[in-house]
Design a protein around this motif. Structure first.
Motif, short mmCIF file in Angstrom:
data_model
loop_
_atom_site.label_atom_id
_atom_site.label_comp_id
_atom_site.label_asym_id
_atom_site.label_seq_id
_atom_site.Cartn_x
_atom_site.Cartn_y
_atom_site.Cartn_z
N GLU A 93 0.84 -1.23 0.25
CA GLU A 93 -0.03 0.04 0.00
C GLU A 93 0.74 1.37 -0.07
O GLU A 93 1.92 1.32 0.79
N THR A 94 0.52 2.22 -0.90
CA THR A 94 1.25 3.37 -1.07
C THR A 94 0.27 4.49 -0.92
O THR A 94 -0.95 4.26 -0.85
N GLY A 95 0.52 5.64 -1.10
CA GLY A 95 -0.38 6.89 -1.03
C GLY A 95 0.31 8.11 -0.22
O GLY A 95 1.37 8.15 -0.20
N LEU A 96 -0.81 8.76 0.00
CA LEU A 96 -0.48 10.19 0.97
C LEU A 96 -1.29 10.07 2.07
O LEU A 96 -2.53 9.97 2.16
N ASP A 97 -0.76 10.59 3.57
CA ASP A 97 -1.52 10.80 4.56
C ASP A 97 -0.91 12.18 5.11
O ASP A 97 0.17 11.91 5.85
N TYR A 98 -1.88 13.10 5.19
CA TYR A 98 -1.42 14.20 5.59
C TYR A 98 -2.18 14.62 6.93
O TYR A 98 -1.95 15.45 7.91
N PHE A 99 -3.18 13.49 7.39
CA PHE A 99 -3.69 13.56 8.54
C PHE A 99 -2.73 13.34 9.75
O PHE A 99 -2.70 13.94 10.76
N TYR A 100 -2.13 12.34 9.54
CA TYR A 100 -1.30 11.85 10.67
C TYR A 100 0.31 12.44 10.63
O TYR A 100 1.08 12.56 11.50
N SER A 101 0.69 12.65 9.27
CA SER A 101 2.19 12.81 8.89
C SER A 101 2.42 14.07 7.94
O SER A 101 3.06 13.75 6.92
N GLU A 102 1.60 15.32 8.05
CA GLU A 102 1.92 16.27 6.97
C GLU A 102 3.11 16.88 6.75
O GLU A 102 3.78 17.20 5.76
N GLU A 103 3.98 16.66 7.95
CA GLU A 103 5.41 17.22 7.80
C GLU A 103 6.33 16.34 6.88
O GLU A 103 7.44 16.87 6.63
N THR A 104 5.82 15.13 6.51
CA THR A 104 6.68 14.46 5.53
C THR A 104 6.28 14.29 4.24
O THR A 104 6.58 13.44 3.44
N LYS A 105 5.42 15.38 3.88
CA LYS A 105 5.02 15.63 2.58
C LYS A 105 6.07 15.20 1.30
O LYS A 105 5.83 14.47 0.27
N PRO A 106 7.16 15.73 1.53
CA PRO A 106 8.20 15.63 0.29
C PRO A 106 8.45 14.02 0.06
O PRO A 106 8.52 13.47 -0.96
N TRP A 107 8.85 13.35 1.36
CA TRP A 107 9.00 11.94 1.05
C TRP A 107 7.85 11.25 0.76
O TRP A 107 8.17 10.38 0.06
N GLN A 108 6.62 11.55 1.23
CA GLN A 108 5.60 10.73 0.80
C GLN A 108 5.43 10.87 -0.77
O GLN A 108 4.90 9.78 -1.27
N GLN A 109 5.49 12.00 -1.15
CA GLN A 109 5.08 12.35 -2.53
C GLN A 109 6.29 11.51 -3.22
O GLN A 109 5.68 11.01 -4.42
N GLN A 110 7.61 11.57 -2.79
CA GLN A 110 8.54 10.95 -3.89
C GLN A 110 8.21 9.41 -3.94
O GLN A 110 8.09 8.69 -4.84
N ALA A 111 7.95 9.12 -2.61
CA ALA A 111 7.73 7.54 -2.62
C ALA A 111 6.33 6.96 -3.42
O ALA A 111 6.56 6.11 -4.07
N PHE A 112 5.48 7.75 -3.29
CA PHE A 112 4.43 7.52 -3.94
C PHE A 112 4.54 7.51 -5.51
O PHE A 112 4.10 6.78 -6.19
N ARG A 113 5.05 8.30 -6.13
CA ARG A 113 5.39 8.53 -7.40
C ARG A 113 6.41 7.09 -7.87
O ARG A 113 5.93 6.83 -8.90
N HIS A 114 7.13 6.94 -7.06
CA HIS A 114 8.05 5.67 -7.46
C HIS A 114 7.13 4.52 -7.41
O HIS A 114 7.29 3.63 -8.26
N HIS A 115 6.31 4.23 -6.39
CA HIS A 115 5.21 3.24 -6.61
C HIS A 115 4.40 3.26 -7.88
O HIS A 115 4.30 2.36 -8.58
N CYS A 116 3.97 4.53 -8.25
CA CYS A 116 3.05 4.62 -9.15
C CYS A 116 4.02 4.15 -10.47
O CYS A 116 3.53 3.35 -11.42
N GLN A 117 5.47 4.55 -10.56
CA GLN A 117 6.01 4.32 -11.87
C GLN A 117 6.46 2.77 -11.93
O GLN A 117 6.41 2.27 -12.93
N LEU A 141 -1.57 10.54 -9.35
CA LEU A 141 -2.09 9.47 -10.27
C LEU A 141 -2.15 10.10 -11.75
O LEU A 141 -1.60 9.24 -12.60
N LYS A 142 -2.54 11.24 -11.82
CA LYS A 142 -2.67 11.65 -13.31
C LYS A 142 -1.36 11.90 -13.81
O LYS A 142 -1.00 11.55 -15.04
N GLN A 143 -0.37 12.35 -13.10
CA GLN A 143 0.86 12.93 -13.82
C GLN A 143 1.71 11.38 -13.93
O GLN A 143 2.55 11.60 -14.96
N GLU A 144 1.54 10.61 -13.13
CA GLU A 144 2.36 9.36 -13.44
C GLU A 144 1.69 8.50 -14.32
O GLU A 144 1.93 7.36 -14.36
N GLN A 145 0.73 8.89 -14.79
CA GLN A 145 -0.31 7.91 -15.83
C GLN A 145 -0.77 6.55 -15.24
O GLN A 145 -0.66 5.58 -15.77
#
Length: 262
Positions: A93-117, A141-145
């Motif tokens: 499972e991958t994705g984004l969780d800003y409810f519990y961990s908004e301060e890690t946005k950059p790491w989450q977004q990069q990891a999410f992109r890697h999963h999508c790729q 999801l759109k950007q990574e097709q």
């Protein structure tokens, strides 16, 4: 027959559930649950998880890192290597969780992109966790097709507008026991409006046990209660809901060969 489209069998406290995974799965099969997707949340535990469920032909697995496991460092090559294994049917499972961990946005977004790729490269569907990150989730999801591989927004608690946008991107929407909770009236309205052909059911066990089991450890057998509750919301029989959601599951996770319940 039903399926539990999202559970964490390796996270169950088996000593409280009869002492073995055999008993847990046998109890679920007795309630007409024919398949279980055991979802990975950390690559560090992937091998152990895979080994634990290896004896069961009716259990499939995914590979990925949950967005709240920010302490786990991994690279895309490692994810690609593990996820390439034949036994892996989905990425996450991958994705984004800003409810519990908004301060890690950059790491989450990069990891999410890697999963999508990786998912697009391997043509394996994504399993998405999203909370308080609606627009960023859809944008990535759109950007990574990600529509090329499709997937599911699991344990869905977001808006109908987000659900429709995800469906337009070739995603399914999975509903957990949260729908039975007393404070989930908005989610129930969303579920009533969701198209059946894009609906899945899950437990997310060992968490989020549905009524009447709230406060207890969740387990795959309880997907029966989730499905019955949703069927009642939709005004259809449990049998019809089970047939549609089970067919949806196999349509999404195409690598899984349908087995008869033992």
């Amino acid at each position: 027959m039903l399926v539990d489209s999202h559970c964490h069998l390796d996270r169950l406290k088996l000593e409280d559930l009869g002492g073995s995974l055999d008993k847990v799965l046998t109890q679920a099969r007795a309630k007409n649950i024919e398949h279980f997707l055991c979802v990975c949340v950390t690559l560090n535990d992937f091998a152990q998880m895979a080994q634990a469920v290896q004896p069961y032909s009716d259990v499939s697995i995914s590979c990925g890192v949950h967005p709240l496991y920010k302490e786990e460092m991994f690279d895309k090559a490692e994810l690609l290597n593990l996820a390439s294994q034949d036994k892996v049917v989905a990425i996450g499972e991958t994705g984004l969780d800003y409810f519990y961990s908004e301060e890690t946005k950059p790491w989450q977004q990069q990891a999410f992109r890697h999963h999508c790729q990786v998912a697009v490269e391997l043509d394996k569907p994504l399993i998405i966790h999203t909370r308080n990150a609606r627009q960023d989730t859809l944008d990535i999801l759109k950007q990574e097709q990600a529509d090329k591989c499709g997937g599911v927004l699991h344990c869905f608690t977001e808006s109908l507008a987000m659900a429709k946008a995800a469906i337009d991107l070739n995603f399914y929407i999975s509903i957990s026991g949260i729908v039975t909770f007393g404070n989930a009236s908005e989610l129930r309205d969303v579920v009533r409006a969701l198209p059946l052909e894009r609906l899945l059911v899950e437990t997310d066990s060992p968490w989020l046990a549905p009524k009447p089991y709230r406060g207890k450890q969740n387990q795959p057998a309880y997907v029966h209660e989730v499905a019955q509750f949703i069927a009642d919301l939709k005004g259809i029989s449990l049998a019809e809901l089970a047939e549609i959601t089970t067919n949806n599951f196999y349509n999404l996770f195409k690598q899984i060969k349908r087995n008869k319940v033992a």
